[in-house]
Scaffold this active site. Structure first.
Site, PDB file in Angstrom:
ATOM      1  CB  SER A  18       4.397  66.692 -11.668  1.00  0.00           C
ATOM      2  OG  SER A  18       4.882  68.210 -11.676  1.00  0.00           O
ATOM      3  CB  THR A  61       1.337  72.823 -15.736  1.00  0.00           C
ATOM      4  OG1 THR A  61       2.298  73.717 -16.209  1.00  0.00           O
ATOM      5  CG2 THR A  61       0.921  71.971 -16.705  1.00  0.00           C
ATOM      6  CE  LYS A  65       1.243  77.041 -13.347  1.00  0.00           C
ATOM      7  NZ  LYS A  65       2.800  77.370 -13.103  1.00  0.00           N
ATOM      8  CG  ASN A  86       1.559  75.567  -8.249  1.00  0.00           C
ATOM      9  OD1 ASN A  86       1.196  76.053  -7.018  1.00  0.00           O
ATOM     10  ND2 ASN A  86       2.595  74.959  -8.261  1.00  0.00           N
ATOM     11  CG  ASP A 101       4.582  77.609  -9.957  1.00  0.00           C
ATOM     12  OD1 ASP A 101       4.999  76.358  -9.923  1.00  0.00           O
ATOM     13  OD2 ASP A 101       3.590  78.080 -10.654  1.00  0.00           O
ATOM     14  N   GLY A 122      11.184  89.333 -18.622  1.00  0.00           N
ATOM     15  CA  GLY A 122       9.728  88.687 -18.827  1.00  0.00           C
ATOM     16  C   GLY A 122       8.789  89.217 -17.644  1.00  0.00           C
ATOM     17  CB  ALA A 123       6.447  90.974 -17.737  1.00  0.00           C
ATOM     18  N   GLY A 124       5.436  87.439 -17.569  1.00  0.00           N
ATOM     19  CA  GLY A 124       4.155  86.565 -17.829  1.00  0.00           C
ATOM     20  C   GLY A 124       3.866  86.240 -16.347  1.00  0.00           C
ATOM     21  N   GLY A 125       3.073  85.014 -16.384  1.00  0.00           N
ATOM     22  CA  GLY A 125       2.372  84.327 -15.184  1.00  0.00           C
ATOM     23  C   GLY A 125       3.337  84.030 -14.013  1.00  0.00           C
TER      24      GLY A 125
HETATM   25  P1  NDP Z   1       3.973  83.336 -20.005  1.00  0.00           P
HETATM   26  O1  NDP Z   1       3.606  82.953 -21.471  1.00  0.00           O
HETATM   27  O2  NDP Z   1       3.094  83.644 -19.189  1.00  0.00           O
HETATM   28  O3  NDP Z   1       5.068  84.595 -20.446  1.00  0.00           O
HETATM   29  C1  NDP Z   1       6.086  84.624 -21.355  1.00  0.00           C
HETATM   30  C2  NDP Z   1       6.966  85.849 -21.223  1.00  0.00           C
HETATM   31  O4  NDP Z   1       8.022  85.505 -22.151  1.00  0.00           O
HETATM   32  C3  NDP Z   1       6.351  86.937 -21.601  1.00  0.00           C
HETATM   33  O5  NDP Z   1       6.889  88.220 -20.781  1.00  0.00           O
HETATM   34  C4  NDP Z   1       6.741  87.051 -23.179  1.00  0.00           C
HETATM   35  O6  NDP Z   1       6.859  88.601 -23.524  1.00  0.00           O
HETATM   36  C5  NDP Z   1       8.158  86.609 -22.901  1.00  0.00           C
HETATM   37  N1  NDP Z   1       8.509  86.132 -24.099  1.00  0.00           N
HETATM   38  C6  NDP Z   1       8.167  84.973 -24.932  1.00  0.00           C
HETATM   39  N2  NDP Z   1       8.908  84.730 -25.839  1.00  0.00           N
HETATM   40  C7  NDP Z   1      10.111  85.582 -26.045  1.00  0.00           C
HETATM   41  C8  NDP Z   1      11.138  85.899 -26.742  1.00  0.00           C
HETATM   42  N3  NDP Z   1      11.332  85.326 -27.744  1.00  0.00           N
HETATM   43  N4  NDP Z   1      12.162  86.895 -26.556  1.00  0.00           N
HETATM   44  C9  NDP Z   1      11.571  87.866 -25.414  1.00  0.00           C
HETATM   45  N5  NDP Z   1      10.743  87.441 -24.638  1.00  0.00           N
HETATM   46  C10 NDP Z   1       9.752  86.556 -24.761  1.00  0.00           C
HETATM   47  O7  NDP Z   1       4.975  82.318 -19.301  1.00  0.00           O
HETATM   48  P2  NDP Z   1       5.024  81.792 -17.942  1.00  0.00           P
HETATM   49  O8  NDP Z   1       5.378  82.797 -17.132  1.00  0.00           O
HETATM   50  O9  NDP Z   1       4.185  80.685 -17.787  1.00  0.00           O
HETATM   51  O10 NDP Z   1       6.512  80.877 -18.054  1.00  0.00           O
HETATM   52  C11 NDP Z   1       7.657  81.613 -18.448  1.00  0.00           C
HETATM   53  C12 NDP Z   1       8.856  80.441 -18.317  1.00  0.00           C
HETATM   54  O11 NDP Z   1       9.080  79.996 -17.257  1.00  0.00           O
HETATM   55  C13 NDP Z   1       8.672  79.256 -19.156  1.00  0.00           C
HETATM   56  O12 NDP Z   1      10.142  79.404 -19.842  1.00  0.00           O
HETATM   57  C14 NDP Z   1       8.350  78.240 -18.528  1.00  0.00           C
HETATM   58  O13 NDP Z   1       8.773  76.830 -18.939  1.00  0.00           O
HETATM   59  C15 NDP Z   1       8.893  78.603 -17.159  1.00  0.00           C
HETATM   60  N6  NDP Z   1       8.697  78.013 -16.114  1.00  0.00           N
HETATM   61  C16 NDP Z   1       9.435  77.229 -15.434  1.00  0.00           C
HETATM   62  C17 NDP Z   1       9.124  76.767 -14.091  1.00  0.00           C
HETATM   63  C18 NDP Z   1      10.074  75.796 -13.039  1.00  0.00           C
HETATM   64  O14 NDP Z   1       9.394  75.147 -12.289  1.00  0.00           O
HETATM   65  N7  NDP Z   1      11.107  75.615 -13.607  1.00  0.00           N
HETATM   66  C19 NDP Z   1       7.707  76.807 -13.327  1.00  0.00           C
HETATM   67  C20 NDP Z   1       6.833  77.642 -14.249  1.00  0.00           C
HETATM   68  C21 NDP Z   1       7.377  78.201 -15.536  1.00  0.00           C
HETATM   69  P3  NDP Z   1       5.816  89.129 -24.028  1.00  0.00           P
HETATM   70  O15 NDP Z   1       4.913  89.922 -23.016  1.00  0.00           O
HETATM   71  O16 NDP Z   1       6.313  90.236 -25.056  1.00  0.00           O
HETATM   72  O17 NDP Z   1       4.833  88.336 -25.073  1.00  0.00           O
END
Ligand code: NDP
Length: 265
Positions: A18, A61, A65, A86, A101, A122-125
């Site tokens: 950034s 970041t 957030k 963000n 984002d 995936g189901a994160g942030g």
């Molecule tokens: P979070 O930590 O909130 O969520 C991570 C997710 O990944 C969860 O669903 C987790 O599953 C899953 N996970 C992690 N490791 C594994 C694995 N080895 N196998 C399977 N599932 C896995 O992360 P964010 O949502 O913040 O970020 C996710 C991705 O997005 C990152 O790689 C980040 O770099 C990328 N990103 C890219 C951006 C861009 O501008 N290009 C902007 C923001 C993020 P579980 O629930 O089971 O733990």
């Protein structure tokens, strides 16, 4: 005239592109701004730090957030809806919060045409804000995650959700890796047998990880699918943040073209 100060807050933050993106845009658009990075360890200090550093705007970041959302005095419609911020801009002493984002991601996938059914791995942030926006835009979003806990929130919001154990592969137009699998390791985001059944049925595949040919992207390319990494998402979220920072006085394309240089340096 003194410069307007901006920064990215995160932990870690040293890898962030950034500062380069925004400083390139300040320079080529002749905006008197300077953008740096700040390692914020304690998210509860976000507002205090922002004000003490006399900043006009910040990006936020991982992992702050949600804290950024809480720190704002005013939120736009979408930030309020997703609970994740963000981008913060100070206007007349008040902190205004935005989420760039999700619209950045939406713009990044707009090149793929005739897309209706989207599968998120995936189901994160990141999945949280993007799934809500895609749903609003008429996409049908399904989530597949390795564990159940994070899926609960999505289920409550009306999304179809599966773990690897409950999922049966079928046709999805677009498959997106929203996990961090492949970021610092060589892992696939789901068992290979599932991906081998899913990918051939899809029209295109996206990984939100940027600047890396991840195992997921390699597998999709093996099936000769159109692919893209997260670079455009990163670029577009930055362009939209820059529009907020500079009160919408420059065109999207002018900002984009100056920021783009950060990806070839
Ligand atoms: P979070 O930590 O909130 O969520 C991570 C997710 O990944 C969860 O669903 C987790 O599953 C899953 N996970 C992690 N490791 C594994 C694995 N080895 N196998 C399977 N599932 C896995 O992360 P964010 O949502 O913040 O970020 C996710 C991705 O997005 C990152 O790689 C980040 O770099 C990328 N990103 C890219 C951006 C861009 O501008 N290009 C902007 C923001 C993020 P579980 O629930 O089971 O733990």
């Amino acid at each position: 005239m003194s410069k307007h100060l901006f920064a990215i807050f995160g932990n870690p933050v040293s890898h962030s592109k950034s500062p380069l993106m925004h400083n390139l845009a300040f320079q080529s658009l002749n905006f008197k701004g300077c953008y740096s990075r700040y390692l914020l360890k304690d998210g509860s200090q976000l507002k205090k730090t922002f004000l003490a550093l006399n900043l006009q705007g910040i990006n936020i970041t991982v992992p702050h957030k949600e804290e950024a959302f809480k720190a704002c005095d005013e939120l736009d419609y979408f930030a309020k809806k997703v609970g994740v911020v963000n981008t913060i801009v100070k206007k007349e002493g008040k902190l205004y919060g935005y989420n760039t984002d999700a619209p950045g991601f939406l713009k990044a996938i707009s090149e793929f045409k005739n897309i209706k059914k989207v599968l998120f791995l995936g189901a994160g942030g990141t999945a949280q804000s993007t799934a809500i926006l895609l749903k609003e835009e008429g996409y049908e979003v399904t989530l597949l995650n390795r564990s159940q806990k994070r899926l609960e929130k999505f289920k409550e919001q009306g999304f179809k959700t599966f773990t690897f154990e409950t999922f049966t592969p079928s046709h999805y137009d677009l498959i997106i890796n929203m996990t961090s699998a492949g970021l610092e390791d060589e892992e696939l985001p789901a068992p290979k047998a599932i991906l081998d059944a899913l990918i051939p049925l899809s029209k295109a595949c996206v990984d939100v990880i940027y600047g890396k040919n991840t195992p997921f992207l390699k597998l999709c390319k093996k099936y000769q699918k159109p692919t893209k990494d997260g670079s455009d998402m990163l670029l577009y979220q930055g362009v939209i943040a820059f529009e907020h920072f500079t009160s919408h006085q420059y065109s999207f394309d002018d900002i984009k073209n100056s920021m783009k240089k950060a990806f070839i340096l």
